[in-house]
Write a protein that holds these residues in place. Structure first.
Motif, PDB file in Angstrom:
ATOM      1  N   ILE A 259       0.866  -1.177   0.000  1.00 25.64           N
ATOM      2  CA  ILE A 259       0.000   0.000   0.000  1.00 25.64           C
ATOM      3  C   ILE A 259       0.904   1.229   0.000  1.00 25.64           C
ATOM      4  CG2 ILE A 259      -1.807   1.242   1.227  1.00 25.64           C
ATOM      5  CD1 ILE A 259      -2.663  -1.536   0.258  1.00 25.64           C
ATOM      6  N   LYS A 260       0.744   2.081  -1.011  1.00 19.66           N
ATOM      7  CA  LYS A 260       1.551   3.290  -1.131  1.00 19.66           C
ATOM      8  C   LYS A 260       0.664   4.519  -1.040  1.00 19.66           C
ATOM      9  CE  LYS A 260       5.004   1.013  -3.952  1.00 19.66           C
ATOM     10  NZ  LYS A 260       5.704   0.950  -5.209  1.00 19.66           N
ATOM     11  N   VAL A 261       1.275   5.665  -0.918  1.00 15.15           N
ATOM     12  CA  VAL A 261       0.543   6.923  -0.878  1.00 15.15           C
ATOM     13  C   VAL A 261      -0.110   7.155  -2.231  1.00 15.15           C
ATOM     14  CG1 VAL A 261       0.757   9.421  -0.588  1.00 15.15           C
ATOM     15  CG2 VAL A 261       2.094   7.879   0.851  1.00 15.15           C
ATOM     16  N   CYS A 262      -1.375   7.600  -2.225  1.00 15.99           N
ATOM     17  CA  CYS A 262      -2.098   7.862  -3.481  1.00 15.99           C
ATOM     18  C   CYS A 262      -1.396   8.970  -4.254  1.00 15.99           C
ATOM     19  CB  CYS A 262      -3.533   8.280  -3.188  1.00 15.99           C
ATOM     20  SG  CYS A 262      -4.532   6.978  -2.446  1.00 15.99           S
ATOM     21  N   GLU A 263      -1.245   8.752  -5.551  1.00 15.42           N
ATOM     22  CA  GLU A 263      -0.573   9.735  -6.396  1.00 15.42           C
ATOM     23  C   GLU A 263      -1.518  10.829  -6.876  1.00 15.42           C
ATOM     24  OE1 GLU A 263       1.512   7.697  -9.500  1.00 15.42           O
ATOM     25  OE2 GLU A 263       2.637   6.475  -8.089  1.00 15.42           O
ATOM     26  N   LYS A 264      -2.804  10.522  -6.946  1.00 22.16           N
ATOM     27  CA  LYS A 264      -3.793  11.497  -7.401  1.00 22.16           C
ATOM     28  C   LYS A 264      -4.314  12.328  -6.233  1.00 22.16           C
ATOM     29  CE  LYS A 264      -5.774   8.754 -11.154  1.00 22.16           C
ATOM     30  NZ  LYS A 264      -7.046   8.189 -11.625  1.00 22.16           N
ATOM     31  N   HIS A 265      -4.926  13.464  -6.572  1.00 22.87           N
ATOM     32  CA  HIS A 265      -5.577  14.309  -5.572  1.00 22.87           C
ATOM     33  C   HIS A 265      -6.803  13.572  -5.037  1.00 22.87           C
ATOM     34  CE1 HIS A 265      -7.072  17.822  -3.533  1.00 22.87           C
ATOM     35  NE2 HIS A 265      -8.233  17.685  -4.159  1.00 22.87           N
ATOM     36  N   THR A 266      -6.991  13.574  -3.740  1.00 22.72           N
ATOM     37  CA  THR A 266      -8.139  12.891  -3.135  1.00 22.72           C
ATOM     38  C   THR A 266      -9.088  13.904  -2.526  1.00 22.72           C
ATOM     39  OG1 THR A 266      -6.911  12.620  -1.073  1.00 22.72           O
ATOM     40  CG2 THR A 266      -6.852  10.804  -2.621  1.00 22.72           C
ATOM     41  N   SER A 267     -10.367  13.547  -2.518  1.00 18.21           N
ATOM     42  CA  SER A 267     -11.382  14.390  -1.880  1.00 18.21           C
ATOM     43  C   SER A 267     -11.967  13.645  -0.693  1.00 18.21           C
ATOM     44  CB  SER A 267     -12.485  14.745  -2.881  1.00 18.21           C
ATOM     45  OG  SER A 267     -13.227  13.594  -3.205  1.00 18.21           O
ATOM     46  N   ILE A 268     -12.679  14.362   0.145  1.00 22.01           N
ATOM     47  CA  ILE A 268     -13.277  13.769   1.342  1.00 22.01           C
ATOM     48  C   ILE A 268     -14.282  12.679   0.974  1.00 22.01           C
ATOM     49  CG2 ILE A 268     -15.128  15.460   1.536  1.00 22.01           C
ATOM     50  CD1 ILE A 268     -13.142  14.055   4.487  1.00 22.01           C
ATOM     51  N   TYR A 269     -14.899  12.770  -0.215  1.00 20.86           N
ATOM     52  CA  TYR A 269     -15.894  11.783  -0.634  1.00 20.86           C
ATOM     53  C   TYR A 269     -15.276  10.419  -0.921  1.00 20.86           C
ATOM     54  CZ  TYR A 269     -18.574  16.033  -1.040  1.00 20.86           C
ATOM     55  OH  TYR A 269     -19.183  17.225  -0.752  1.00 20.86           O
ATOM     56  N   MET A 270     -14.023  10.398  -1.270  1.00 24.27           N
ATOM     57  CA  MET A 270     -13.338   9.131  -1.535  1.00 24.27           C
ATOM     58  C   MET A 270     -13.118   8.331  -0.256  1.00 24.27           C
ATOM     59  SD  MET A 270     -10.487  10.303  -4.230  1.00 24.27           S
ATOM     60  CE  MET A 270     -10.758  10.094  -5.958  1.00 24.27           C
ATOM     61  N   CYS A 271     -13.202   8.964   0.877  1.00 26.01           N
ATOM     62  CA  CYS A 271     -12.975   8.290   2.154  1.00 26.01           C
ATOM     63  C   CYS A 271     -14.072   7.285   2.475  1.00 26.01           C
ATOM     64  CB  CYS A 271     -12.859   9.317   3.279  1.00 26.01           C
ATOM     65  SG  CYS A 271     -11.432  10.399   3.085  1.00 26.01           S
ATOM     66  N   ARG A 272     -15.122   7.258   1.684  1.00 27.20           N
ATOM     67  CA  ARG A 272     -16.216   6.296   1.886  1.00 27.20           C
ATOM     68  C   ARG A 272     -15.871   4.919   1.336  1.00 27.20           C
ATOM     69  NH1 ARG A 272     -21.278   9.565  -0.437  1.00 27.20           N
ATOM     70  NH2 ARG A 272     -20.547  11.615   0.194  1.00 27.20           N
ATOM     71  N   ARG A 273     -14.725   4.778   0.681  1.00 25.20           N
ATOM     72  CA  ARG A 273     -14.318   3.499   0.078  1.00 25.20           C
ATOM     73  C   ARG A 273     -13.064   2.957   0.764  1.00 25.20           C
ATOM     74  NH1 ARG A 273     -14.126   5.048  -6.129  1.00 25.20           N
ATOM     75  NH2 ARG A 273     -13.285   6.968  -5.294  1.00 25.20           N
ATOM     76  N   PRO A 274     -13.156   2.572   2.043  1.00 28.65           N
ATOM     77  CA  PRO A 274     -11.964   2.089   2.752  1.00 28.65           C
ATOM     78  C   PRO A 274     -11.529   0.709   2.252  1.00 28.65           C
ATOM     79  CG  PRO A 274     -13.894   1.796   4.114  1.00 28.65           C
ATOM     80  CD  PRO A 274     -14.354   2.542   2.885  1.00 28.65           C
ATOM     81  N   CYS A 275     -10.246   0.415   2.438  1.00 26.24           N
ATOM     82  CA  CYS A 275      -9.699  -0.886   2.048  1.00 26.24           C
ATOM     83  C   CYS A 275      -8.486  -1.196   2.916  1.00 26.24           C
ATOM     84  CB  CYS A 275      -9.298  -0.882   0.576  1.00 26.24           C
ATOM     85  SG  CYS A 275      -8.063   0.364   0.166  1.00 26.24           S
TER      86      CYS A 275
END
Length: 71
Positions: A30-46
């Motif tokens: 698991i690495k740091v996301c390369e793309k910009h993330t928004s708060i809405y993406m936090c609904r998809r945990p893994c």
């Protein structure tokens, strides 16, 4: 009889961790996301890449690990 007890203990030490998922291998780290993330993406945990849908990876953000599209 002590040799049989030792074999049983060794057998259980190998099988129990596997039955509990102790030897689950990750496809990628698991690495740091390369793309910009928004708060809405936090609904998809893994926890693993396998937790995400096809063409998605599990990567680390400010809100934890989330599934993010590769595209």
């Amino acid at each position: 009889m002590p040799a049989q007890a030792l074999l049983l203990i060794l057998f259980l030490c190998v099988l129990l961790p596997q039955a509990q998922g102790g030897h689950r291998k990750l496809i990628k780290e698991i690495k740091v996301c390369e793309k910009h993330t928004s708060i809405y993406m936090c609904r998809r945990p893994c926890e693993y890449h396998q937790d995400c849908q096809a063409n998605n990876i599990c990567c680390s953000t400010f809100c934890g690990n989330i599934c993010m599209s590769l595209q």
